[in-house]
Scaffold this motif. Structure first.
Motif, mmCIF file in Angstrom:
data_model
loop_
_atom_site.group_PDB
_atom_site.id
_atom_site.type_symbol
_atom_site.label_atom_id
_atom_site.label_comp_id
_atom_site.label_asym_id
_atom_site.label_seq_id
_atom_site.Cartn_x
_atom_site.Cartn_y
_atom_site.Cartn_z
ATOM 1 N N SER A 149 3.056 15.897 16.930
ATOM 2 C CA SER A 149 1.693 15.387 17.079
ATOM 3 C C SER A 149 1.305 15.167 18.531
ATOM 4 O O SER A 149 0.210 14.674 18.809
ATOM 5 N N LYS A 150 2.181 15.525 19.454
ATOM 6 C CA LYS A 150 1.899 15.296 20.868
ATOM 7 C C LYS A 150 0.842 16.282 21.356
ATOM 8 O O LYS A 150 0.988 17.493 21.214
ATOM 9 N N PRO A 151 -0.255 15.787 21.937
ATOM 10 C CA PRO A 151 -1.309 16.698 22.394
ATOM 11 C C PRO A 151 -0.883 17.480 23.623
ATOM 12 O O PRO A 151 -0.144 16.980 24.468
ATOM 13 N N ILE A 152 -1.352 18.719 23.721
ATOM 14 C CA ILE A 152 -1.079 19.561 24.885
ATOM 15 C C ILE A 152 -2.420 19.880 25.540
ATOM 16 O O ILE A 152 -3.216 20.658 25.005
ATOM 17 N N GLY A 153 -2.676 19.242 26.691
ATOM 18 C CA GLY A 153 -3.953 19.420 27.350
ATOM 19 C C GLY A 153 -3.938 20.402 28.496
ATOM 20 O O GLY A 153 -4.973 20.938 28.880
ATOM 21 N N LEU A 158 2.709 21.443 28.452
ATOM 22 C CA LEU A 158 3.498 22.435 27.724
ATOM 23 C C LEU A 158 4.914 22.528 28.271
ATOM 24 O O LEU A 158 5.895 22.565 27.522
ATOM 25 N N VAL A 159 5.024 22.541 29.617
ATOM 26 C CA VAL A 159 6.342 22.607 30.253
ATOM 27 C C VAL A 159 7.153 21.351 29.935
ATOM 28 O O VAL A 159 8.341 21.421 29.606
ATOM 29 N N GLU A 160 6.508 20.191 30.013
ATOM 30 C CA GLU A 160 7.213 18.938 29.744
ATOM 31 C C GLU A 160 7.654 18.859 28.282
ATOM 32 O O GLU A 160 8.743 18.352 27.982
ATOM 33 N N LEU A 161 6.823 19.351 27.378
ATOM 34 C CA LEU A 161 7.202 19.364 25.963
ATOM 35 C C LEU A 161 8.397 20.286 25.735
ATOM 36 O O LEU A 161 9.349 19.930 25.016
ATOM 37 N N SER A 162 8.373 21.461 26.349
ATOM 38 C CA SER A 162 9.493 22.400 26.218
ATOM 39 C C SER A 162 10.777 21.783 26.761
ATOM 40 O O SER A 162 11.854 21.899 26.161
ATOM 41 N N TYR A 163 10.672 21.119 27.905
ATOM 42 C CA TYR A 163 11.834 20.478 28.525
ATOM 43 C C TYR A 163 12.377 19.375 27.623
ATOM 44 O O TYR A 163 13.590 19.252 27.416
#
Length: 398
Positions: A149-153, A158-163
């Motif tokens: 549910s974390k928004p990607i703005g 996107l990079v931080e979510l992948s990490y």
């Protein structure tokens, strides 16, 4: 505990302990699969989010590169002089190869190991590996559940979510390391006795000597090029160094390192933030030193002479791997697979290092933090900067 249980199990079942070769192989292949994307995303994340500008950026980069290069050269020098790997030569660790499976084809054990992905994107290529794809899909499907549910703005999100997802999967694999230690010890003791562990003992001594020399390098540099007194600094940074050793994580220690530098040592806020916050992402001297020594140690154990060119390749790959090493326990095991592959060393021998890595990882994490302190002190210069608020006001004329 895993070490002790492994020794007892190996003594009890003897040559039959070869069956324990399987868990360590699977764990190492999983670590190897995570290494390339982890370094790619970690370095991308650091370069994207780090705020550095002006002359300080060039000076910081020079200090980090110099410290890491010196650490690797010290590690290779000590390993070439003491040659810990020559104290014992274990039998070949490829006991589960196809040649032992009989003429009927590949054994079920080998089939399982072969289907564990060796590269994160390998199963998705032309040589499709359906079981490998399932491994990856399950791991990342479960990891993504907590951030679905974390928004990607923007791109940074996107990079931080992948990490974040990669680190979550890495934590799961690291949790299996005690099982790997048990399996390796049981297998080695049962099939080869205690001979290989003599070399491991010498390797521990060699790494500690190299880390001590790196500490000396830090102290001399601080004494000559900073206003900070080395021995006083060690006393003032005691909380951060003890926390680094006990938590085995430079990332967890980062706030304590910053606070000690600013409030106890007394360096400027800019110097403290550059060393403790920025340097913590790039400055992993202890990890680079250890990975270079580990590669040379294993080469000596298997009788493989590494040329000067190959050792220079170790220097370059260790620098890159140390930048990509996440500040979490045992992350050096992930990037070590890249260093071994760069010079053609079989990564299955990393399994032997699992038996001592729990201790040496704490030692090199402490050196990583001490390296951050070194950078902060050198950035602060030879003259202490006293804040205006701390300067006593001039007395009124009589």
């Amino acid at each position: 505990m895993a070490l002790l249980i492994g020794v007892i199990t190996g003594l009890l079942i003897g040559p039959h302990a070869i069956v324990f070769d399987l868990p360590s192989k699977i764990i190492l292949q999983l670590l190897g699969a995570l290494a390339p994307p982890l370094i790619l995303i970690a370095v991308t994340h650091v370069l994207m989010t780090t705020e550095i500008s002006g002359r300080t950026a060039g000076r910081l980069a020079g200090l980090l590169l110099l410290n890491t290069t010196v650490a690797i050269m010290i590690g290779l020098g000590v390993a070439n002089i003491l040659r810990p790997g020559s104290w014992s030569k274990p039998a070949e660790m490829g006991g589960g190869s196809a040649e032992h499976a009989g003429e009927g084809g590949v054994s079920p054990v080998d089939l399982l190991v072969q289907n564990v992905p060796k590269s994160l994107f390998g199963p998705l290529g032309d040589n499709s590996n359906i079981i490998g794809v399932i491994f990856i899909a399950i791991a990342f499907g479960l990891a993504l559940r907590s951030v679905r549910s974390k928004p990607i703005g923007n791109v940074q999100d996107l990079v931080e979510l992948s990490y974040e997802v990669l680190l979550k999967v890495l934590h799961w694999i690291i949790a299996l390391v005690p099982l790997g230690v048990f399996a390796v010890v049981a297998k080695v003791v049962g099939t080869e006795g205690f001979g290989p562990f003599k070399a491991m003992g010498v390797f521990i001594v060699a790494v500690l000597v190299a880390l001590a020399l790196q500490t000396t390098w830090y102290m001399v540099r601080i004494r000559l090029f900073s206003w900070v007194r080395p021995w006083t600094m060690l006393s003032q940074m005691r909380d951060a160094l003890v926390m680094a050793f006990s938590t085995d994580s430079s990332t967890v220690t980062m706030p304590v390192t910053y606070a000690c530098l600013k409030d106890k040592v007394g360096v400027r806020e800019e110097s403290a933030s550059m060393g403790a916050l920025v340097g913590a992402n790039f400055n992993n001297d202890g990890t680079a030193l250890y990975e270079a020594m580990a590669a040379l140690f294993i080469a000596q154990m298997i009788g493989q002479d590494l040329s000067v060119t190959q050792q220079l390749i170790i220097v370059l790959t260790s620098i890159i791997a140390s930048v990509g090493a996440a500040g979490i326990p045992e992350a050096g095991l992930v990037t070590m697979t890249l260093v071994f592959s760069a010079v053609g060393l079989p990564i299955e021998y990393i399994a032997l290092l699992l038996t001592v890595d729990w201790f040496l990882d704490r030692c090199r994490t402490t050196i990583n933090v001490l390296g951050d302190v070194n950078v902060s002190c050198l950035l602060d210069g030879k003259t202490r900067h006293v804040p205006a608020a701390d300067t006593p006001p001039p007395s009124d004329a009589a």
